[in-house]
Design a protein around this motif. Structure first.
Motif, mmCIF file in Angstrom:
data_model
loop_
_atom_site.group_PDB
_atom_site.id
_atom_site.type_symbol
_atom_site.label_atom_id
_atom_site.label_comp_id
_atom_site.label_asym_id
_atom_site.label_seq_id
_atom_site.Cartn_x
_atom_site.Cartn_y
_atom_site.Cartn_z
ATOM 1 N N GLU A 77 0.813 -1.217 0.000
ATOM 2 C CA GLU A 77 0.000 0.000 0.000
ATOM 3 C C GLU A 77 0.848 1.270 0.000
ATOM 4 O O GLU A 77 0.535 2.226 -0.694
ATOM 5 N N LEU A 78 1.929 1.290 0.782
ATOM 6 C CA LEU A 78 2.740 2.495 0.953
ATOM 7 C C LEU A 78 4.169 2.269 0.488
ATOM 8 O O LEU A 78 4.705 1.172 0.635
ATOM 9 N N ASP A 79 4.788 3.333 -0.037
ATOM 10 C CA ASP A 79 6.192 3.203 -0.411
ATOM 11 C C ASP A 79 7.119 4.169 0.326
ATOM 12 O O ASP A 79 8.326 4.001 0.266
ATOM 13 N N ARG A 80 6.551 5.161 1.040
ATOM 14 C CA ARG A 80 7.395 6.098 1.790
ATOM 15 C C ARG A 80 6.664 6.635 3.000
ATOM 16 O O ARG A 80 5.445 6.740 3.004
ATOM 17 N N ALA A 81 7.437 7.019 3.990
ATOM 18 C CA ALA A 81 6.937 7.719 5.172
ATOM 19 C C ALA A 81 8.011 8.721 5.552
ATOM 20 O O ALA A 81 9.182 8.362 5.667
ATOM 21 N N GLU A 82 7.613 9.976 5.730
ATOM 22 C CA GLU A 82 8.594 11.032 6.007
ATOM 23 C C GLU A 82 7.963 12.145 6.822
ATOM 24 O O GLU A 82 6.754 12.348 6.785
ATOM 25 N N TRP A 83 8.833 12.891 7.492
ATOM 26 C CA TRP A 83 8.447 14.162 8.122
ATOM 27 C C TRP A 83 8.666 15.203 7.040
ATOM 28 O O TRP A 83 9.785 15.414 6.589
ATOM 29 N N ARG A 84 7.584 15.834 6.566
ATOM 30 C CA ARG A 84 7.665 16.768 5.446
ATOM 31 C C ARG A 84 6.947 18.063 5.772
ATOM 32 O O ARG A 84 6.033 18.088 6.581
ATOM 33 N N LYS A 85 7.313 19.120 5.063
ATOM 34 C CA LYS A 85 6.517 20.345 5.106
ATOM 35 C C LYS A 85 5.240 20.045 4.322
ATOM 36 O O LYS A 85 5.299 19.385 3.294
ATOM 37 N N PRO A 86 4.093 20.510 4.798
ATOM 38 C CA PRO A 86 2.834 20.097 4.172
ATOM 39 C C PRO A 86 2.469 20.807 2.868
ATOM 40 O O PRO A 86 1.439 20.517 2.291
ATOM 41 N N ARG A 87 3.296 21.687 2.376
ATOM 42 C CA ARG A 87 3.006 22.410 1.130
ATOM 43 C C ARG A 87 3.865 21.876 -0.004
ATOM 44 O O ARG A 87 4.954 21.371 0.211
ATOM 45 N N GLY A 88 3.356 22.019 -1.229
ATOM 46 C CA GLY A 88 4.123 21.644 -2.416
ATOM 47 C C GLY A 88 4.134 20.152 -2.705
ATOM 48 O O GLY A 88 4.983 19.678 -3.447
ATOM 49 N N LEU A 89 3.186 19.418 -2.144
ATOM 50 C CA LEU A 89 3.104 17.977 -2.353
ATOM 51 C C LEU A 89 1.783 17.614 -3.017
ATOM 52 O O LEU A 89 0.788 18.314 -2.856
ATOM 53 N N LYS A 90 1.770 16.514 -3.723
ATOM 54 C CA LYS A 90 0.537 15.978 -4.295
ATOM 55 C C LYS A 90 -0.165 15.185 -3.190
ATOM 56 O O LYS A 90 0.211 14.058 -2.882
ATOM 57 N N LEU A 91 -1.169 15.818 -2.567
ATOM 58 C CA LEU A 91 -1.878 15.220 -1.432
ATOM 59 C C LEU A 91 -3.219 14.634 -1.860
ATOM 60 O O LEU A 91 -3.818 15.078 -2.841
ATOM 61 N N THR A 92 -3.716 13.679 -1.073
ATOM 62 C CA THR A 92 -5.070 13.180 -1.263
ATOM 63 C C THR A 92 -6.050 14.303 -0.884
ATOM 64 O O THR A 92 -5.685 15.219 -0.146
ATOM 65 N N PRO A 93 -7.294 14.251 -1.366
ATOM 66 C CA PRO A 93 -8.256 15.318 -1.042
ATOM 67 C C PRO A 93 -8.462 15.532 0.456
ATOM 68 O O PRO A 93 -8.488 16.670 0.922
ATOM 69 N N THR A 94 -8.608 14.463 1.215
ATOM 70 C CA THR A 94 -8.805 14.614 2.661
ATOM 71 C C THR A 94 -7.578 15.241 3.306
ATOM 72 O O THR A 94 -7.693 16.110 4.170
#
Length: 125
Positions: free
Chosen positions: A97-114
């Motif tokens: 299901e998942l390929d990465r987990a990271e501490w990231r800044k929440p802007r500038g990413l392709k996020l799911t709608p929720t």
């Protein structure tokens, strides 16, 4: 009762995010509730499945989100929990299901709608 539970935990200006393998979209960790399962138990189970080495501190329900995604028409039904802290390695448990987990800044990413909704409410520009 919400259909899914999500975890939001931040530290040093970054949030914990996981990336779905199938579409490479980033999201807050969590998932669907099983029959007879509370939202809190759902979140704990999902975290154990997705990030088994992660240890969570105190959790508090922030909000239940019920709405319709304007783009896809998909209904959102999520219990959003805020974590005070999380520690441990970000080792992926469910590699299908998942390929990465990271501490990231929440802007500038392709996020799911929720996850976009959560980001915009909790981490406005």
């Amino acid at each position: 009762m919400a259909k899914s539970s999500k975890l939001v935990v931040a530290r040093k200006g970054r949030v914990l995010l996981v990336r779905r393998r199938r579409d490479k979209r980033w999201m807050f960790p969590g998932g669907r509730r099983r029959a007879g399962e509370s939202e809190r138990k759902c979140l704990h189970r999902e975290i154990m499945e997705e990030l088994p080495k992660l240890r969570l501190g105190e959790l508090r329900l922030w909000k239940e989100v019920n709405g319709k995604n304007r783009r896809s028409g998909r209904r959102m039904s999520d219990a959003i929990f805020l974590g005070k802290k999380a520690s441990g390695p970000l080792k992926i448990g469910d590699k299908k299901e998942l390929d990465r987990a990271e501490w990231r800044k929440p802007r500038g990413l392709k996020l799911t709608p929720t996850s976009r909704y959560i980001r915009d409410k909790l981490f406005p520009k």
